[in-house]
Every structure is written in structure tokens, then in C-alpha cells.
Write an enzyme that holds these catalytic residues in place. Structure first.
Site, PDB file in Angstrom:
ATOM      1  N   ARG A   1     -16.506 -71.031  50.042  1.00 42.73           N
ATOM      2  CA  ARG A   1     -15.530 -71.489  51.167  1.00 42.73           C
ATOM      3  C   ARG A   1     -14.042 -71.054  50.877  1.00 42.73           C
ATOM      4  O   ARG A   1     -13.097 -71.086  51.672  1.00 42.73           O
ATOM      5  CB  ARG A   1     -15.818 -72.995  51.387  1.00 42.73           C
ATOM      6  CG  ARG A   1     -16.703 -73.387  52.185  1.00 42.73           C
ATOM      7  CD  ARG A   1     -16.885 -74.819  52.337  1.00 42.73           C
ATOM      8  NE  ARG A   1     -15.484 -75.019  52.977  1.00 42.73           N
ATOM      9  CZ  ARG A   1     -14.681 -76.200  52.629  1.00 42.73           C
ATOM     10  NH1 ARG A   1     -14.944 -76.981  52.000  1.00 42.73           N
ATOM     11  NH2 ARG A   1     -13.493 -76.467  52.957  1.00 42.73           N
TER      12      ARG A   1
ATOM     13  N   CYS B   1     -15.420 -85.638  53.871  1.00 46.84           N
ATOM     14  CA  CYS B   1     -15.975 -84.525  53.316  1.00 46.84           C
ATOM     15  C   CYS B   1     -16.456 -85.223  51.794  1.00 46.84           C
ATOM     16  O   CYS B   1     -16.131 -86.285  51.508  1.00 46.84           O
ATOM     17  CB  CYS B   1     -14.992 -83.219  53.109  1.00 46.84           C
ATOM     18  SG  CYS B   1     -13.673 -83.363  51.887  1.00 46.84           S
TER      19      CYS B   1
ATOM     20  N   ASN C   1      -5.494 -72.062  52.409  1.00 45.46           N
ATOM     21  CA  ASN C   1      -4.684 -73.079  53.116  1.00 45.46           C
ATOM     22  C   ASN C   1      -3.734 -72.782  53.824  1.00 45.46           C
ATOM     23  O   ASN C   1      -3.000 -73.436  54.429  1.00 45.46           O
ATOM     24  CB  ASN C   1      -4.671 -74.363  52.033  1.00 45.46           C
ATOM     25  CG  ASN C   1      -5.929 -74.857  51.408  1.00 45.46           C
ATOM     26  OD1 ASN C   1      -6.886 -74.607  52.138  1.00 45.46           O
ATOM     27  ND2 ASN C   1      -5.962 -75.453  50.367  1.00 45.46           N
TER      28      ASN C   1
HETATM   29  C1  EPZ Z   1      -4.764 -79.872  52.548  1.00 50.33           C
HETATM   30  O1  EPZ Z   1      -5.550 -80.972  53.046  1.00 50.33           O
HETATM   31  C2  EPZ Z   1      -5.601 -79.054  51.974  1.00 50.33           C
HETATM   32  N1  EPZ Z   1      -6.438 -78.200  52.990  1.00 50.33           N
HETATM   33  C3  EPZ Z   1      -6.303 -79.572  50.650  1.00 50.33           C
HETATM   34  O2  EPZ Z   1      -7.191 -78.464  50.100  1.00 50.33           O
HETATM   35  C4  EPZ Z   1      -5.419 -80.083  49.874  1.00 50.33           C
HETATM   36  O3  EPZ Z   1      -6.157 -80.737  48.843  1.00 50.33           O
HETATM   37  C5  EPZ Z   1      -4.493 -81.202  50.619  1.00 50.33           C
HETATM   38  O4  EPZ Z   1      -4.006 -80.506  51.678  1.00 50.33           O
HETATM   39  C6  EPZ Z   1      -3.460 -81.681  49.683  1.00 50.33           C
HETATM   40  O5  EPZ Z   1      -2.642 -80.638  49.159  1.00 50.33           O
HETATM   41  C7  EPZ Z   1      -6.164 -77.244  53.791  1.00 50.33           C
HETATM   42  O6  EPZ Z   1      -4.981 -76.763  53.995  1.00 50.33           O
HETATM   43  C8  EPZ Z   1      -7.142 -76.732  54.716  1.00 50.33           C
HETATM   44  P1  EPZ Z   1      -3.397 -83.967  53.272  1.00 50.33           P
HETATM   45  P2  EPZ Z   1      -5.128 -82.021  54.103  1.00 50.33           P
HETATM   46  O7  EPZ Z   1      -3.120 -84.392  54.772  1.00 50.33           O
HETATM   47  O8  EPZ Z   1      -4.320 -81.301  55.060  1.00 50.33           O
HETATM   48  C9  EPZ Z   1      -4.329 -88.698  53.434  1.00 50.33           C
HETATM   49  C10 EPZ Z   1      -8.857 -77.288  49.016  1.00 50.33           C
HETATM   50  O9  EPZ Z   1      -9.674 -77.706  48.246  1.00 50.33           O
HETATM   51  N2  EPZ Z   1      -4.105 -88.677  54.905  1.00 50.33           N
HETATM   52  O10 EPZ Z   1      -2.282 -83.445  52.729  1.00 50.33           O
HETATM   53  O11 EPZ Z   1      -6.462 -82.866  54.711  1.00 50.33           O
HETATM   54  C11 EPZ Z   1      -5.357 -88.056  52.762  1.00 50.33           C
HETATM   55  O12 EPZ Z   1      -6.319 -89.113  52.863  1.00 50.33           O
HETATM   56  C12 EPZ Z   1      -8.554 -78.377  50.048  1.00 50.33           C
HETATM   57  O13 EPZ Z   1      -8.639 -76.063  49.552  1.00 50.33           O
HETATM   58  C13 EPZ Z   1      -3.876 -89.911  55.575  1.00 50.33           C
HETATM   59  O14 EPZ Z   1      -4.200 -90.982  55.061  1.00 50.33           O
HETATM   60  O15 EPZ Z   1      -4.562 -82.937  53.126  1.00 50.33           O
HETATM   61  C14 EPZ Z   1      -4.771 -87.771  51.311  1.00 50.33           C
HETATM   62  O16 EPZ Z   1      -4.938 -88.886  50.517  1.00 50.33           O
HETATM   63  C15 EPZ Z   1      -9.204 -79.800  49.736  1.00 50.33           C
HETATM   64  N3  EPZ Z   1      -4.216 -89.749  57.127  1.00 50.33           N
HETATM   65  C16 EPZ Z   1      -3.354 -87.446  51.663  1.00 50.33           C
HETATM   66  O17 EPZ Z   1      -3.097 -88.147  52.917  1.00 50.33           O
HETATM   67  C17 EPZ Z   1      -3.914 -88.632  57.712  1.00 50.33           C
HETATM   68  O18 EPZ Z   1      -3.849 -88.442  59.005  1.00 50.33           O
HETATM   69  C18 EPZ Z   1      -2.716 -86.068  51.477  1.00 50.33           C
HETATM   70  O19 EPZ Z   1      -3.931 -85.348  52.395  1.00 50.33           O
HETATM   71  C19 EPZ Z   1      -3.892 -87.253  56.988  1.00 50.33           C
HETATM   72  C20 EPZ Z   1      -3.794 -87.530  55.371  1.00 50.33           C
END
Ligand code: EPZ
Length: 421
Positions: free
Chosen positions: A401, A119, A26
Site C-alpha cells: 500500500r 483501521c 500521503n
Molecule cells: C495522515 O493520516 C496520514 N495518512 C497517516 O499516514 C499519518 O500517520 C497521519 O496523517 C499523521 O501524520 C495520509 O496522509 C493518507 P490525522 P490522517 O488526521 O490524516 C485524530 C501511513 O502510514 N483525529 O493527522 O488520518 C486522529 O485520531 C498513514 O502512511 C481526530 O480525532 O491523520 C489522530 O489521533 C498512517 N478526529 C490525530 O488526530 C479527526 O477528525 C492525527 O490524525 C481526525 C483526526
């Protein structure tokens, strides 16, 4: 029909030994996207050999960048970026390709990609990303499942996120480093991977302050030049292997791992009775030979809270500890898909929405399972190390992955694990 290759684990063996932890998936993914912003050559060291990183490299090549891997080193030459569109096929390979948006907008002033969609663990909206780009002057069209963005020149803006978002924080950083003026990100994500990205961009000539805090300030510069950079250790892979050591009541030494990035994972494992120490910022030792007990409650939260990605492997551990643990998953709405598979091993877990109640049992028995997502698959591997008899885990592509050679790593510390059908 091709017979599915599965991970076959014979449980009941104590984990004892040393594992060198991989580079962080990540962190590597946003870093690979960030290289698009930099003229000249970038070399990423300790870049994990994962299917997701392979997908990111294929995207870089499709954009006209030079990109080649030599072992753990990925060399990228983004002197010229001839493309700004990411194909539907590449987007489907990896939804987190959305992280290329900010870099493409910053470097080329445009980008076109298909909606990443949800996903296995949730709907994964990108509204924060798009709203921020609009605030920075981008024109965004969303139609026929595609997103088209253009901005003659992005301009700095004051961005506030309703909740911290790792990807949206990273995307705005990537869009802001070459924008005109200053960008402030409020309620920014504070994960260690954000700091890793800021460190790389700063070394390339960017002006970034506050990474790792809730407020990040970026002053746009004219140009960035590539550099050599080492990807931080994967804190979630480290947490997973610590859970593997703990569930087998063994002891494990993780090298190339930084205990300071583990946040609440350490006190939670100590609550179970594990002894855990960090050495010199690059090793972590865990001993689980004492009698362990279930921690009372785990609530996932943005860093420095308990990381959602470590929830599944920790749940597997808690399923074998005397006592009851209450999990509350606050980040993703569908992150308990591993529960039904763990119950096939004999785990006693009940879920209601975001809450999971885990009643520890002293015996699990092997069964045939199927991974359903990356960290859920890691939870199944963790539990299988404890289960009596043989467990077979299918759809290991999910696990590959995010874990570089999980089979070899666990075998090296005494697990009876192999690939077969
Ligand atoms: C990153 O995903 C990581 N992936 C995830 O790891 C990790 O679980 C997540 O951060 C939380 O720490 C990578 O870094 C590639 P977020 P990301 O935006 O950036 C909401 C793994 O297993 N949200 O921090 O997609 C979202 O729905 C993966 O390695 C919105 O509502 O996560 C969530 O509830 C899984 N609108 C919350 O924010 C947006 O535009 C946090 O998601 C963006 C996010």
C-alpha cells in the site's frame, strides 16, 4: 487455498548502494482528490505506483473523471464530474478516500460515502472533518453507515482544530478553495504534504496563504484549472530506507529525496551515531559504519515533531542498538502491533499503552512473520535485514500500500530478498 506469497529475506548482508525514492503516497492521495476541483486536464508526475493510488484512480473514474496512468504519470480530466458518491466497495478499499469529501463538496455541492471506519492502527475518527464542513454551511446526514453531505454553496469560515489533523486540514483546504469568502484554519497540520497540496492548488488558480504553518488562509475563487505537477518525494519511504541502511551498518545514497522534509528523523539518526548528509535538495547520504548506540527517547508528534509513520522502522533499528530507547506514540492508539512480531525475531520490547521500552540486543534470528499494517510491515522488513538466517513475511499487501517495489529497491542495494511462499 492459494498459497500466500511472502517476502523472504536472508539477513546479515550490508546495505550499500543507491535507491531512488518514490513519490509520496500521503501527498499523491490528496492531490488526486484535488484534481476533482479543476476543470480541464491535470498531469501528476512522480505519482507512486501503489495500491492506494490505484484505488484513488478508480474513485476518480467512478466520479466520471478521465483518469489514466502512463508509468509514473497520472493524467486526470475533470472537465465534467458526473458523480458525487463513492461506493462502499471503494471506501473499503481505502479508508483515506475520506479526502474526496472536501473536493466533491467544493466541485459538485454534494457527496455521499460510507463511514471510513477505523483501521489497523486506530479508530481514525473524522469528527474534525464533519464539524468543519458544517461550519462551512454543509448539511450532513449520518445514517445506516453512510454520510450524505450537501451544500448549495460552501462559505468561508474560521476553523480551529483541537489538535493538528493532516487529513482534516487537507479536506478543509479542498472545500475552501471554491467556497464563497475566506476560510481560516487554525491549529492546522504543518506536514510537508500540506505544502505540496497548497502548491498544486495555487498553480491551478487557488489563493492560499500560510501552508506549512499553524494558520492557513484560503480565499475562495470562482474556478480552478488543471495543471502539470510533480508529487514531492516520500519522506517516510526515505526514512525507512535510511533505517535499512543503518540496521545493516552499511551506507546508502537516496536520490529524489529531500532531507529538509525529514524533520526530526535526521537528528535522531545522528544520535545513534549515523553520519547523514543532504545534497542539493534531492539526495541524502547515510553512513552507519561507525559503532552505533540507542537513542534515549522518541516521542511522536505532529510535524515538525518525530513522524508517527517512521516510528515502526526506527523501532526495528533501535531493537539492535546497544542501550535502551523509550518510545511514546502520541498520535495513534494502536501503533505497536509490529512489536509482537519483532519479539518473534528476538527483540526485547515491552509496551504499556502508548509507551514502548526497547532494550537493544546484538542478535536477532529469522522467523515467520505476518505484516499487520503498512509501517509495521516495513519495520519487519527492516529487522529481517539484520536477523541471522531467513525471515518470511506474509500479508505483504499491507506493505504494497505504501512502498513501491520494496523488494526491488532493497535487492538493488545488496539485500538478499525475494518473493516466494
Ligand atoms: C495522515 O493520516 C496520514 N495518512 C497517516 O499516514 C499519518 O500517520 C497521519 O496523517 C499523521 O501524520 C495520509 O496522509 C493518507 P490525522 P490522517 O488526521 O490524516 C485524530 C501511513 O502510514 N483525529 O493527522 O488520518 C486522529 O485520531 C498513514 O502512511 C481526530 O480525532 O491523520 C489522530 O489521533 C498512517 N478526529 C490525530 O488526530 C479527526 O477528525 C492525527 O490524525 C481526525 C483526526
Amino acid at each position: 487455498m492459494s498459497v500466500q506469497r511472502r517476502l523472504i529475506i536472508k539477513g546479515g548482508r550490508r546495505i550499500e548502494g543507491e535507491i531512488a525514492v518514490q513519490g509520496a503516497k500521503n501527498s499523491a492521495l490528496p492531490l488526486l482528490a484535488a484534481a476533482v476541483l479543476c476543470k480541464g486536464q491535470t498531469e501528476f508526475h512522480n505519482c507512486p505506483e501503489l495500491s492506494d493510488c490505484g484505488a484513488a484512480c478508480r474513485i476518480l473514474s467512478s466520479l466520471g473523471c478521465g483518469c489514466r496512468r502512463e508509468g509514473k504519470v497520472v493524467c486526470i480530466n475533470a472537465s465534467t464530474v458526473s458523480g458525487s458518491a463513492i461506493s462502499e466497495r471503494l471506501m473499503r478499499e481505502m479508508r483515506s478516500s475520506i479526502i474526496f469529501m472536501g473536493a466533491l463538496l467544493g466541485r459538485t455541492g454534494q457527496c455521499r460515502l460510507s463511514f471510513p471506519g477505523g483501521c489497523e492502527i486506530g479508530s481514525r475518527p473524522i469528527d474534525f472533518h464533519l464539524e468543519a464542513f458544517r461550519q462551512m454551511g454543509a448539511k450532513i446526514r449520518e445514517e445506516h453507515g453512510c454520510i450524505e453531505c450537501s451544500a448549495a454553496k460552501l462559505r468561508g469560515a474560521k476553523i480551529s482544530f483541537p489538535i493538528p489533523s493532516v487529513g482534516a486540514t487537507e479536506n478543509v483546504m479542498l472545500a475552501a478553495v471554491l467556497a464563497e469568502g475566506t476560510t481560516e484554519i487554525h491549529n492546522a497540520a504543518r506536514e510537508p504534504e500540506i505544502c505540496d497540496l497548497a502548491n498544486y492548488l495555487t498553480r491551478c488558480g487557488a489563493k492560499i496563504g500560510g501552508a506549512g504553518t499553524g494558520t492557513i488562509t484560503i480565499e475562495g475563487v470562482k474556478e480552478l484549472n488543471g495543471c502539470s505537477y510533480t508529487v514531492m518525494p516520500d519522506r517516510i519511504a526515505a526514512a525507512t530506507y535510511l533505517c535499512c541502511g543503518a540496521i545493516t551498518r552499511g551506507e546508502i545514497l537516496l536520490t529524489k529525496a529531500d532531507i529538509s522534509s525529514l524533520g526530526l528523523i535526521v537528528p535522531v539518526l545522528e544520535q545513534t551515531g549515523c553520519s547523514i548528509y543532504g545534497f542539493g535538495g534531492d539526495s541524502i547520504y547515510l553512513n552507519a559504519r561507525k559503532t552505533l548506540k540507542a537513542p534515549q527517547s522518541i516521542r511522536t508528534a505532529p510535524y515538525p515533531g518525530f513522524p508517527t509513520d517512521a516510528q515502526p522502522p526506527l523501532m526495528a533499528l533501535c531493537a539492535t542498538l546497544p542501550g535502551t530507547t523509550i518510545f511514546v506514540e502520541t498520535i495513534f492508539e494502536n501503533r505497536y502491533r509490529h512489536v509482537s512480531e519483532l519479539t518473534r525475531l528476538g527483540a526485547k520490547i515491552n509496551t504499556e499503552g502508548r509507551v514502548a521500552v526497547v532494550e537493544g540486543v546484538n542478535r536477532l534470528t529469522g522467523a515467520e512473520l505476518e505484516a499487520c499494517d503498512l509501517r509495521g510491515g516495513a519495520a519487519m522488513v527492516t529487522a529481517a535485514l539484520f536477523a541471522e538466517g531467513t525471515t518470511k513475511i506474509g500479508k505483504t499487501c499491507y506493505i504494497e500500500r505504501g512502498y513501491e517495489d520494496i523488494e526491488g529497491s532493497l535487492k538493488s542495494v545488496g539485500a538478499d530478498i525475494r518473493t516466494g511462499n
